[in-house]
Design an enzyme around this catalytic site. Structure first.
Site, short mmCIF file in Angstrom:
data_model
loop_
_atom_site.label_atom_id
_atom_site.label_comp_id
_atom_site.label_asym_id
_atom_site.label_seq_id
_atom_site.Cartn_x
_atom_site.Cartn_y
_atom_site.Cartn_z
CG ASN A 1 39.73 31.48 39.30
OD1 ASN A 1 38.71 31.77 39.45
ND2 ASN A 1 40.70 31.71 38.43
CB ALA A 2 42.23 27.94 35.30
N GLY B 1 41.41 38.79 36.65
CA GLY B 1 40.19 38.52 36.91
C GLY B 1 39.77 38.07 38.32
CB ILE B 2 37.18 35.65 39.68
CG1 ILE B 2 36.07 36.28 39.46
CG2 ILE B 2 36.90 34.85 40.87
CD1 ILE B 2 34.82 35.47 39.09
CE1 TYR C 1 32.21 28.90 32.00
CE2 TYR C 1 29.96 29.63 32.59
CZ TYR C 1 31.48 29.51 32.77
OH TYR C 1 31.95 30.35 33.91
N PRO D 1 29.73 32.24 40.87
CG PRO D 1 31.72 32.87 40.45
CD PRO D 1 31.12 31.65 40.42
#
Length: 250
Positions: free
Chosen positions: A85-86, A22-23, A149, A179
């Site tokens: 990032n995780a 992914g990203i 989230y 993002p």
């Protein structure tokens, strides 16, 4: 040459969490192209390690495992750049969200960045240089079925600003990326290309296309640059302009 300038040229290793897909994968690919060495902390190994990449298997939801991996890494290398990032998500309406959901998502989205920052901070302070990029989300602004989230990604923005204030005098910058709708493999499993709901999302984006992981990686690379020393505490929304107006598609 100032000590911080010498360090910038001597240390070119970036720690990226969740870099196997992914990203995170796009971030690693971009940083390798830019001449960095990259250490990838991820429970899952990438399909193929790229030249200049070191993958270390770490359960980032486990505090002790994360601390041990960070301690071992900093004993071997100067890590002056970090990309948190995780992340994980458990979508649910408010009435269906559970304390277990909150604890699970908090462990990876909030706890892990804090633990890693604590581990790397002494070295950054000694070097009087550091670059930290936290991957938040446009969902931090609010999104249905994202109580847990959105709370964690908004919390990460609060941590970003707080760290920027605490560490600015040490030559350490801390910024965040938010993002928007990014066409990752996970996104496309839920929103297949060409499907009506996917086209609805695309039509709601001012630039009229989905974002790519490479779009996010470009923002990350900019914040990590040696020359970005006067940019800190900021949030860059990589969203094709969606945060300018209204919408709940991303």
């Amino acid at each position: 040459m100032a000590a911080s300038d010498a360090t910038q040229h001597a240390s070119r290793t970036v720690l990226v969490t969740g870099g196997s897909a992914g990203i995170g994968r796009a971030v690693i690919e971009r940083l390798l192209q830019d001449g960095y060495d990259v250490v990838n902390f991820d429970l899952k190994a990438p399909v193929e390690c790229l030249p200049g990449e070191t993958h270390i298997t770490v359960d980032l939801g486990d505090v002790d495992a994360t601390r041990q991996a960070a301690a071992a890494l900093t004993a071997e290398r100067d890590i002056l750049r970090l990309v948190n990032n995780a992340g994980t998500v458990r979508p649910a309406l408010l009435e269906d969200a559970t304390p277990d959901d909150l604890a699970f998502v908090m462990a990876l989205n909030i706890q892990t960045p804090m633990v890693l920052m604590q581990a790397l901070l002494p070295g950054m302070r000694r070097s009087q240089f550091g670059r930290v990029v936290n991957i938040s989300s446009r969902a931090a602004l609010g999104k249905t079925e994202r109580t847990v989230y959105a709370a964690t990604k908004a919390g990460l923005l609060g941590m970003t600003r707080t760290w920027a204030l605490e560490m600015g005098g040490d030559g350490i910058t801390v910024n965040a990326i938010g993002p928007g709708p990014i066409a990752t493999e996970l996104f496309e499993r839920v929103n297949p290309p060409g499907a009506p709901q996917t086209e609805k999302i695309r039509a709601s984006i001012p630039v009229r296309r989905m974002g790519t992981p490479a779009d996010v990686a470009h923002g990350v690379a900019s914040f990590l640059d040696d020359r970005a020393g006067f940019i800190t505490g900021q949030v860059l929304y990589v969203c094709g302009g969606m945060t300018v107006g209204l919408g709940n598609a991303a």
